[in-house]
Scaffold this active site. Structure first.
Site, PDB file in Angstrom:
ATOM      1  N   HIS A   1      59.021   5.648  24.181  1.00 16.59           N
ATOM      2  CA  HIS A   1      59.519   6.651  25.123  1.00 16.59           C
ATOM      3  C   HIS A   1      59.113   8.029  24.627  1.00 16.59           C
ATOM      4  O   HIS A   1      59.310   8.349  23.446  1.00 16.59           O
ATOM      5  CB  HIS A   1      61.041   6.575  25.260  1.00 16.59           C
TER       6      HIS A   1
ATOM      7  N   TYR B   1      59.082  16.155  28.908  1.00 20.61           N
ATOM      8  CA  TYR B   1      58.000  15.213  28.612  1.00 20.61           C
ATOM      9  C   TYR B   1      56.759  15.847  28.004  1.00 20.61           C
ATOM     10  O   TYR B   1      55.823  15.135  27.640  1.00 20.61           O
ATOM     11  CB  TYR B   1      57.613  14.459  29.889  1.00 20.61           C
TER      12      TYR B   1
END
Length: 150
Positions: free
Chosen positions: A101, A24
């Protein structure tokens, strides 16, 4: 009057920057929100951010946006793969939205490949990291219609 954008982040996104940075990245959610607000303002738009780990709270916030927001940018997190309730809320308020995302969900576990939102989203941004938020905000600010004034 500029466009109004609602940025919604789902479960565990409050941990961005420390949660699995190899997937991430290291940018925190407060940093993403601050840069998204600044970018929206530079384009003549306003941005409000909301994050919750609770499905019902996200549904409530989407419903509150009805008639008050021109576009939604939503990173539903794990709710992407499970939440008919959030999908139904997005459809009920009739506000165009971008699904976002941070990671490329299609390069990950097979169960992450399914989205309850993609077929109704105005656009989908995956795998661009924190930069994806800038792309989403810019697209909403420049391309979505402004709601009619009363």
């Amino acid at each position: 009057m500029g466009k109004s954008i609602l940025l919604i982040n789902g479960p565990n996104l409050n941990l961005l920057g420390t949660r699995e940075p190899h997937i991430y990245g290291s940018t925190t959610l407060p940093d993403i929100v601050a840069s998204s607000k600044a970018h929206a303002e530079s384009l003549g738009a306003t941005l409000e951010a909301f994050q919750s780990n609770h499905e019902g709270a996200i549904v409530d916030r989407i419903q509150e946006a009805r008639g008050n927001v021109d576009g939604i940018v939503i990173n539903p997190g794990a709710f992407t793969h499970t939440s008919v309730a959030i999908r139904d809320a997005l459809l009920a308020v009739n506000i165009p939205f971008i699904e976002l995302h941070v990671s490329n969900v299609h390069a990950r576990e097979p169960w992450r490949h399914h989205s309850y939102f993609s077929d109704k989203a105005a656009g989908i941004i995956v795998g661009l990291g924190a930069y994806g938020y800038k792309v989403a905000v810019e697209h909403v600010a420049l391309n979505f219609k402004e709601r009619a004034s009363l």
